[in-house]
Design an enzyme around this catalytic site. Structure first.
Site, PDB file in Angstrom:
ATOM      1  N   GLY A 258       0.827  -1.211   0.000  1.00  0.00           N
ATOM      2  CA  GLY A 258       0.000   0.000   0.000  1.00  0.00           C
ATOM      3  C   GLY A 258       0.859   1.257   0.000  1.00  0.00           C
ATOM      4  O   GLY A 258       0.574   2.234  -0.698  1.00  0.00           O
ATOM      5  N   GLU A 259       1.920   1.220   0.790  1.00  0.00           N
ATOM      6  CA  GLU A 259       2.848   2.352   0.887  1.00  0.00           C
ATOM      7  C   GLU A 259       3.463   2.665  -0.484  1.00  0.00           C
ATOM      8  O   GLU A 259       3.562   3.815  -0.898  1.00  0.00           O
ATOM      9  CB  GLU A 259       3.944   1.986   1.904  1.00  0.00           C
ATOM     10  CG  GLU A 259       5.079   2.962   1.978  1.00  0.00           C
ATOM     11  CD  GLU A 259       6.062   2.646   3.122  1.00  0.00           C
ATOM     12  OE1 GLU A 259       5.730   1.841   4.020  1.00  0.00           O
ATOM     13  OE2 GLU A 259       7.160   3.225   3.113  1.00  0.00           O
TER      14      GLU A 259
END
Ligand SMILES: Cc1cc2nc3c(=O)[nH]c(=O)nc-3n(C[C@H](O)[C@H](O)[C@H](O)COP(=O)(O)OP(=O)(O)OC[C@H]3O[C@@H](n4cnc5c(N)ncnc54)[C@H](O)[C@@H]3O)c2cc1C
Length: 396
Positions: A258-259
């Site tokens: 996600g990062e």
């Protein structure tokens, strides 16, 4: 019979159709975030380069509902989809402050997602709810002085002592590390268990033994704070464990996806902003009797940049669509992260070049974008690590 000239299709360069992953609701969200960012954040960008941005940004964004766009309403979130997070990441570039965008993204898309996915109800109430409200600021501790790319080499250790755990070690380059109220910490709990020997913990930053050792100076992202942290016999109860004991490595690898995708969205938006500003400059600045944008050499630079930005955008959107729809597309996320980070660095470099001496001066903001952007090829996994993930995904 020949086709009448009026019926021949003409290119429509001004056409703008919303990408299919977005709805009218996303458009309204985008407008609202844009208005907030340009009115309340961007005017302070220069000052915050000197002082770092104030903590008050968090409660203000919490009040506006921007720190929990995709979290459930029962925790104070807005109940939106993952694309709302993309919208936030894209609009934050208009704050003109890469460090601020990064500090906020660490909170919304790096430190809090593992609490939402792996946390107990009590942990969500204690950390996620106030984080979404902006009442507590978070940071994420993976990197150590002797272990960055090689996450498995971390040495920070948590040792069981009765019902408690005692933590010793150090973390470095930690964004928000000075201002944070709590940290999502990656530790080793079983040195002999390989990838099954890692565990995450949630630690209050004012716990005895947590030391904010040093404020680190850096090339760019000056409005963010970056810390070297030490943990000396920090005692935490058993319920400070986040997720499953021994599964911390897999938990953090999930977090990193996600990062990386959010970082990629920021790269595309940042490159686009730099491009737009430079396009304007190229129509205003003249040399040898014409606007510099009219030289073929410069025109081609714009063509190259626009093509790469568009390619990056499509990669991010199609990968985000798969992620939102339940897939775990690690290869494509790594590709998007690698491509957009390189692309954004190339674009800001070309934009600086097109600005000539002005690009080197602080007042145009291009030199800052150029410095800030460079981090993307290092943070959240370097180019080389992304290449390795992609290469290995083919069984090599
Ligand atoms: C401003 C900033 C903010 C950050 N914020 C955070 C944060 O909030 N939390 C956090 O945990 N971390 C954070 N980081 C750390 C960041 O994620 C690491 O710097 C990054 O993962 C690289 O690790 P390293 O710096 O130890 O480099 P190293 O791992 O030492 O790598 C050095 C060089 O060797 C290369 N290399 C390493 N392994 C391989 C390999 N297998 N094959 C080929 N080349 C290889 C790398 O690509 C790199 O070029 C931040 C870093 C910066 C600069």
């Amino acid at each position: 019979m020949a086709t009448p000239a009026a019926d021949v299709l003409k290119p429509d360069h001004a056409a703008s159709r919303r990408h299919f992953i977005f709805t009218e609701e996303h458009d309204r969200l985008r407008e609202a975030i844009h208005a907030f960012v340009t009115k309340e954040l961007a005017p302070h960008a220069d000052a915050w380069e000197e002082t770092t941005f104030p903590d008050a940004v968090f409660p203000r964004m919490g009040e506006l509902g921007l720190l929990g766009l995709s979290y459930p309403e029962e925790y104070g979130g807005q109940g939106g989809d993952y694309f709302c997070n993309l919208v936030l990441a894209e609009e934050m570039v208009h704050s003109k402050s890469g460090g601020l965008a990064m500090g906020v993204a660490v909170h919304t898309d790096m430190a809090t997602p593992p609490i939402h996915l792996f946390g107990t109800e009590a942990q969500k109430q204690r950390y996620l709810v106030p984080a979404i409200a902006g009442e507590k600021i978070s940071c994420l501790g993976i990197t150590e002085p002797d272990a960055g790319s090689d996450v498995a080499a971390i040495r920070t250790q948590a040792v069981r002592d009765g019902d408690d755990w005692v933590i010793n070690g150090a973390k470095t380059y930690i964004t928000n590390g000075h201002r944070a109220d709590f940290i999502v910490l990656v530790t080793k709990t079983d040195p002999d268990a390989g990838y099954d020997g890692f565990t995450l913990f949630l630690l209050d930053m004012d716990a005895p033994g947590v030391i904010r050792e040093k404020r680190l100076e850096k090339l760019g992202m000056h409005s963010s704070d970056t810390a070297l942290l030490a943990f000396q016999d920090v005692r935490v109860p058993g319920d400070a464990m986040l997720g499953q004991e021994g599964k911390g490595f897999y938990h953090i690898m999930w977090e990193l996806q996600g990062e990386r995708l959010i970082g990629a969205a920021g790269c595309v938006a940042g490159a686009q902003k730099c491009f737009d500003r430079t396009l304007q400059y190229a129509t205003e600045r003249s040399a040898f009797g014409r606007p510099i944008g009219k030289f073929q050499a410069i025109r081609h630079k714009f063509a190259d940049m626009a093509t790469k930005i568009e390619a990056g955008r499509q990669m991010v959107y199609s990968t985000a669509w798969r992620f939102q729809n339940g897939e775990y597309p690690v290869r494509e996320i790594s590709m998007a992260k690698l491509y957009t980070a390189r692309m954004a660095c190339e674009v800001t470099d070309e934009c600086l070049q097109i600005h000539g001496g002005a690009g080197y001066m602080k007042e145009y903001g291009i030199e800052r974008a150029w410095r800030d952007m460079r981090l993307n090829r290092i943070g959240a996994g370097t180019d080389e690590v992304m290449l390795d993930v992609i290469g290995r995904s083919y069984g090599l």
